[in-house]
Design a protein around this motif. Structure first.
Motif: not given
Length: 418
Positions: A263-267
């Motif tokens: 989630t964090l990596g994609q954002l």
């Protein structure tokens, strides 16, 4: 029950003598660790330390997690007291170390060696080089360059906790770089509405805090990012920065708990994209995102019963020279995209017949026929790039043989599988 785990450790340091064994006894009797060198006869192989940990666990089936916790304690203290690197290379065995007669059979969990090789994902193409050239036309600000570096380090990190932390570093850098200068209202800690000072008859304001800048960046990067997602990421960050691990807080995270990294990596990736001029993204750029940033490893564990020798000092000899557990890949290594070939049913039947004949070609033909599927009256078979190189070489060199003649019939149907 009493157990002993056998680890191999990669390190910059070695014990001063190959025959010396270092013993670390936990003052609370939680574990006892024995450290020694693994001498090398070939110096092309990396140096490793042997680390045996004696400890108690409820059962052999859940002993691996207990052993990993004790290992982390040992490695942390070794690094702290020496200033050198120590990292787990692999676990080899965990043995039931309960007292018994000398030649008693013991339950042993044995981990396989890592698979001989791991093929890369054939992905890089000229279109990606063109995309990079196009993006480099933009004079990337130093702050964004630093953020791109942390993004790269986060992708490469092998520990999920480190991945999240590195991604967050990048996010903070981008957020601070583009933080708006306009002041914002102080908010009520309970309802988040703007606070009002009755005496001054105004709403107190301040420049955006880092947390507010990050929230604004996440919202701008992805319309689907809501307050709940921002709170999840912020709480995870706070937990990690205050010493907890993802495993320790998994009860407060989605299932599986490692998904918070994706989630964090994609954002973060989306936040980095919007730092480039919009006009660059004219559908000519080709970029990719992984299905997951987390690095998973495959391993095999065998449960066996065997006699475990004891050395002169009363410690278990965990060499297990007579038992080898390996993970064998199903095909030779490849780096290029595979091919698909089309055969008639008669050609496919001949292929199946030929793969039973002894020879250097046997394993290759078995792979090809195993990866064949029938569709619309034809058989379509997957041929890995390494095998296709062998086939092309044989045909171009005019080699004679049944399987060579068979492939000459349909080699012109070969297409790269994109």
């Amino acid at each position: 029950m009493r157990c002993v785990a056998n680890f191999e450790i990669a390190s910059d340091l070695s014990v001063v003598s190959d025959g010396q064994i270092l013993s670390i006894c936990d003052p609370r009797d939680a574990f006892k660790a024995l450290i020694r060198n693994i001498p090398r006869s070939e110096f092309t192989t990396p140096f490793l330390l042997s680390l045996h940990i004696y400890f108690d666990a409820a059962a052999l089936d859940n002993a691996a997690g207990v052993a990993d916790d004790h290992l982390a304690t040992c490695l942390n203290m070794l690094a702290f007291t020496t200033g050198a690197s120590f990292r787990k290379h692999r676990i080899k065995q965990i043995v039931n170390a309960e007292p018994s007669s000398k030649d008693a059979m013991r339950d042993v969990h044995m981990w396989s060696d890592r698979i001989e090789y791991s093929d890369p994902q054939p992905f890089l193409a000229s279109k990606h080089a063109k995309t990079i050239e196009r993006l480099l036309e933009f004079d990337i600000p130093p702050a964004i360059r630093r953020a791109l570096r942390w993004y790269r380090l986060g992708i490469d990190a092998s520990v999920p906790d480190d991945q999240f932390t590195y991604f967050w570093f990048a996010l903070e850098i981008v957020a601070e770089f583009q933080k708006p200068t306009a002041k914002v209202n102080d908010k009520c800690p309970r309802c988040q509405s703007a606070l009002y000072c009755e005496r001054c008859e105004t709403h107190p304001q301040h420049k955006p805090y880092a947390k507010q800048a990050i929230r604004a960046l996440l919202m701008a990067a992805d319309e689907g990012c809501d307050e709940e997602m921002v709170a999840l990421l912020d709480n995870t960050r706070n937990s990690l920065m205050h010493g907890e691990t993802l495993k320790e807080i998994e009860g407060s995270l989605p299932d599986p708990h490692e998904s918070v990294i994706d989630t964090l990596g994609q954002l973060l990736w989306k936040a980095l994209v919007i730092q480039f001029p919009k006009e660059m993204f004219d559908f000519s750029l080709v970029m990719g995102l992984p299905s997951t940033y987390v690095h998973y490893e495959r391993t095999a564990v065998a449960k066996v019963q065997t006699v475990v020798p004891v050395d002169a000092d009363g410690y278990f000899d965990l060499n297990f020279t007579g038992i080898v557990l390996e993970m064998k890949p199903l095909a030779p290594p490849q780096s290029a995209l595979p091919f698909v070939v089309r055969m008639t049913s008669e050609q496919f039947n001949l292929l199946r017949k030929l793969h039973f004949q002894k020879g250097d070609h046997q394993e290759m033909l078995e792979r090809i026929q195993r990866n064949a599927r029938e569709q619309d009256g034809h058989f379509y078979a997957l041929v890995i790039s390494t095998d296709m190189a062998v086939i092309n070489s044989a045909i171009q060199n005019g080699e004679a043989g049944e399987w060579q003649d068979l492939f000459r019939q349909f080699l012109d149907t070969a297409r790269v599988l994109c």
